[in-house]
Design a protein around this motif. Structure first.
Motif, mmCIF file in Angstrom:
data_model
loop_
_atom_site.group_PDB
_atom_site.id
_atom_site.type_symbol
_atom_site.label_atom_id
_atom_site.label_comp_id
_atom_site.label_asym_id
_atom_site.label_seq_id
_atom_site.Cartn_x
_atom_site.Cartn_y
_atom_site.Cartn_z
ATOM 1 N N UNK A 268 1.323 -17.401 -3.773
ATOM 2 C CA UNK A 268 2.662 -17.148 -3.382
ATOM 3 C C UNK A 268 2.467 -18.518 -3.066
ATOM 4 N N UNK A 269 3.864 -19.291 -2.700
ATOM 5 C CA UNK A 269 3.381 -20.864 -2.125
ATOM 6 C C UNK A 269 2.845 -21.044 -1.119
ATOM 7 N N UNK A 270 2.975 -22.534 -0.988
ATOM 8 C CA UNK A 270 2.316 -22.421 0.189
ATOM 9 C C UNK A 270 2.924 -22.440 1.563
ATOM 10 N N UNK A 271 4.234 -22.019 1.514
ATOM 11 C CA UNK A 271 5.599 -21.678 2.308
ATOM 12 C C UNK A 271 4.960 -19.884 2.713
ATOM 13 N N UNK A 272 4.579 -18.754 2.096
ATOM 14 C CA UNK A 272 4.794 -17.845 1.580
ATOM 15 C C UNK A 272 3.168 -17.344 2.048
ATOM 16 N N UNK A 273 2.775 -18.367 2.027
ATOM 17 C CA UNK A 273 0.986 -17.688 2.992
ATOM 18 C C UNK A 273 1.007 -17.830 4.023
ATOM 19 N N UNK A 274 1.723 -19.154 4.392
ATOM 20 C CA UNK A 274 1.511 -19.588 5.999
ATOM 21 C C UNK A 274 2.355 -19.067 6.584
ATOM 22 N N UNK A 275 3.691 -18.343 6.839
ATOM 23 C CA UNK A 275 4.089 -17.054 6.764
ATOM 24 C C UNK A 275 3.393 -15.878 7.449
ATOM 25 N N UNK A 276 2.531 -15.205 6.003
ATOM 26 C CA UNK A 276 1.847 -13.957 5.760
ATOM 27 C C UNK A 276 0.859 -14.482 6.916
ATOM 28 N N UNK A 277 0.217 -15.341 6.738
ATOM 29 C CA UNK A 277 -0.562 -15.712 7.390
ATOM 30 C C UNK A 277 -0.445 -15.815 9.079
ATOM 31 N N UNK A 278 1.569 -16.523 10.097
ATOM 32 C CA UNK A 278 1.017 -16.097 11.267
ATOM 33 C C UNK A 278 1.515 -14.875 11.441
ATOM 34 N N UNK A 279 2.128 -13.654 10.624
ATOM 35 C CA UNK A 279 2.610 -12.493 10.397
ATOM 36 C C UNK A 279 1.349 -10.909 10.984
ATOM 37 N N UNK A 280 0.201 -11.447 9.896
ATOM 38 C CA UNK A 280 -0.694 -10.893 9.714
ATOM 39 C C UNK A 280 -1.151 -11.464 11.160
ATOM 40 N N UNK A 281 -1.645 -12.170 11.082
ATOM 41 C CA UNK A 281 -2.625 -12.542 12.858
ATOM 42 C C UNK A 281 -2.064 -12.256 13.749
ATOM 43 N N UNK A 282 -1.063 -11.862 14.047
ATOM 44 C CA UNK A 282 -0.217 -12.003 15.719
ATOM 45 C C UNK A 282 -0.136 -10.277 15.399
ATOM 46 N N UNK A 283 -0.330 -9.390 13.982
ATOM 47 C CA UNK A 283 -0.732 -8.128 14.227
ATOM 48 C C UNK A 283 -2.446 -7.681 14.351
ATOM 49 N N UNK A 284 -3.234 -8.403 13.837
ATOM 50 C CA UNK A 284 -4.190 -8.406 14.139
ATOM 51 C C UNK A 284 -4.696 -8.311 15.440
ATOM 52 N N UNK A 285 -4.593 -9.976 15.972
ATOM 53 C CA UNK A 285 -4.924 -10.093 17.559
ATOM 54 C C UNK A 285 -4.339 -8.684 18.164
ATOM 55 N N UNK A 286 -3.210 -8.752 17.981
ATOM 56 C CA UNK A 286 -2.546 -7.446 18.835
ATOM 57 C C UNK A 286 -3.071 -6.099 18.987
ATOM 58 N N UNK A 287 -3.688 -5.307 17.828
ATOM 59 C CA UNK A 287 -4.207 -4.116 17.515
ATOM 60 C C UNK A 287 -5.484 -4.366 17.705
ATOM 61 N N UNK A 288 -6.498 -5.451 17.262
ATOM 62 C CA UNK A 288 -8.132 -5.024 18.292
ATOM 63 C C UNK A 288 -7.943 -5.439 19.753
ATOM 64 N N UNK A 289 -6.707 -5.650 20.255
ATOM 65 C CA UNK A 289 -6.556 -6.060 21.772
ATOM 66 C C UNK A 289 -6.645 -4.560 22.399
ATOM 67 N N UNK A 290 -5.426 -4.466 21.270
ATOM 68 C CA UNK A 290 -5.007 -2.034 21.314
ATOM 69 C C UNK A 290 -6.679 -1.870 21.880
ATOM 70 N N UNK A 291 -7.204 -1.654 20.839
ATOM 71 C CA UNK A 291 -8.918 -1.092 20.568
ATOM 72 C C UNK A 291 -9.320 -1.794 21.469
#
Length: 300
Positions: free
Chosen positions: A111-134
Motif C-alpha cells: 500500500x502507498x502511505x496515503x492508502x495506509x492512512x486511509x485504511x487506518x482511519x476507516x478501520x479504527x472507526x469501525x473497530x471502535x464502533x464494534x467494541x463499543x457495541x459489544x
C-alpha cells in the motif's frame, strides 16, 4: 486467528459497506457528484449494454429497494451506540484497537502511505464502533473472575501481535546486474516493474517481487533478509547483498511493531468476549433502540 476476530472482520466490512450506501442515498438529493467518486449526469445513462441503457434513477431505485432499510438502520445503530457510549462513559483500550489494525494490515498487499492512512482511519472507526457495541450489549452480563483468568492462561498468546515486516525482493544472478538494477532504482524506476523484468524468482515475478508479511522466526524468511530489513526504514530499498540463491535487492514496505498485553490490560476485554458468547447469535445494536426511544419511517 480466533473466531471472534473473524466475526469482527465480517462486521467491519458489512458496516462499512452499509454506511457508504446510506451516505450516498442521503447525499444524492443534495449534490451530484456522487460519493462514488464520479460525476453523475441524470440526463445520460450510467451504463450502456449494447443498445440497452441504464439511467441514474433506475440505479438508485434498485439501491433503495435492496439496501435502503438496512442503510438507514445502520445510521440509527451508530447514533444510538454513540449516545449510549457517552452516557455510560465507555472507553476502548487503544492497544486492542491497534492490535486489530495491525492484523488487518497483514492481510493487505503493498500500500502507498496515503492508502495506509486511509485504511487506518476507516478501520479504527469501525473497530471502535464494534467494541463499543459489544461493551453496551454485555454490560449487564456477569462472568466469574475465575473463568476470565482461566481463559487468559489458556489463550493469552492469541492476543499478542508479533513484530511483522512486509517485504518485496529482486533476485539477480550477479553483482553487475544488481548494480545496474540498483542504478535504475536510484534514477526513479519502479521497484515492482524492475522485479517483473529482472528477478530470477519465478514465484514472485508476476507480483513485482512481493513476498508478504513475516515475523522474525518465520521458517520461510531467510535470516539475511530479516537482518537487512531491521537496518532499513519503511518504504525504502536496500543496496544489493548476497542472500538465498543470488544477489538481492530488498524492499521494506512496512514494519509493524510488537503489541503485548499484561493480564490487567486484557481482563475486561476477555470478560466482554465471554459475555458475548452468552448472547450469540443475537449481536445487534437494534436491541439497544428501546433505550433511546427510536422512531423511524419503517415503524409499523
Amino acid at each position: 486467528m480466533t473466531r471472534k476476530f473473524l466475526w469482527g472482520i465480517i462486521i467491519l466490512l458489512l458496516v462499512t459497506n452499509l454506511t457508504t450506501v446510506a451516505i450516498w442515498m442521503i447525499e444524492r438529493n443534495n449534490a451530484l457528484p456522487s460519493p462514488m467518486g464520479v460525476e453523475v449526469n441524470t440526463d445520460e445513462p450510467v451504463a450502456t449494454i449494447g443498445k440497452e441503457e441504464i439511467f441514474y434513477e433506475e440505479w438508485v431505485k434498485d439501491l433503495e429497494a435492496n439496501y435502503g432499510k438496512k442503510a438507514l438502520e445502520e445510521l440509527v445503530n451508530r447514533e444510538v451506540v454513540s449516545q449510549l457510549a457517552k452516557e455510560e462513559d465507555i472507553e476502548i483500550n487503544d492497544k486492542l484497537v491497534e492490535r486489530e489494525i495491525s492484523l488487518l494490515f497483514t492481510m493487505e498487499g503493498p500500500l502507498t502511505e496515503k492508502q495506509i492512512e486511509a485504511k487506518r482511519k476507516e478501520w479504527e472507526k469501525e473497530i471502535r464502533y464494534r467494541l463499543t457495541l459489544e461493551e453496551l450489549l454485555t454490560k449487564d452480563i456477569e462472568v466469574e473472575s475465575g473463568e476470565v483468568e482461566s481463559y487468559y492462561n489458556d489463550y493469552k498468546g492469541q492476543y499478542d501481535f508479533k513484530e511483522s515486516i512486509q517485504l518485496s525482493h529482486i533476485v539477480l544472478p550477479d553483482k553487475q546486474t544488481a548494480e545496474k538494477v540498483y542504478d535504475e532504482l536510484e534514477a526513479g524506476a519502479s521497484f515492482a516493474a524492475l522485479a517483473r523484468e529482472y528477478t530470477m524468482d519465478e514465484e514472485t515475478k508476476a507480483n513485482g517481487g512481493y513476498l508478504g508479511y513475516y515475523t522474525e522466526n518465520d521458517t520461510f524468511l531467510l535470516e539475511e533478509y530479516y537482518n537487512k530489513a531491521m537496518e532499513m526504514e519503511e518504504h525504502t530499498y536496500s543496496e544489493p547483498f548476497l542472500g538465498g540463491t543470488g544477489t538481492v535487492i530488498l524492499y521494506l514496505h512496512r514494519k509493524l511493531p510488537d503489541i503485548t498485553f499484561e493480564y490487567e490490560e486484557l481482563e475486561h476485554h476477555i470478560q466482554r468476549e465471554l459475555a458475548l458468547e452468552q448472547i450469540e447469535p443475537a449481536i445487534s445494536a437494534k436491541s439497544l433502540w428501546n433505550e433511546k426511544d427510536v422512531k423511524w419511517i419503517f415503524d409499523e
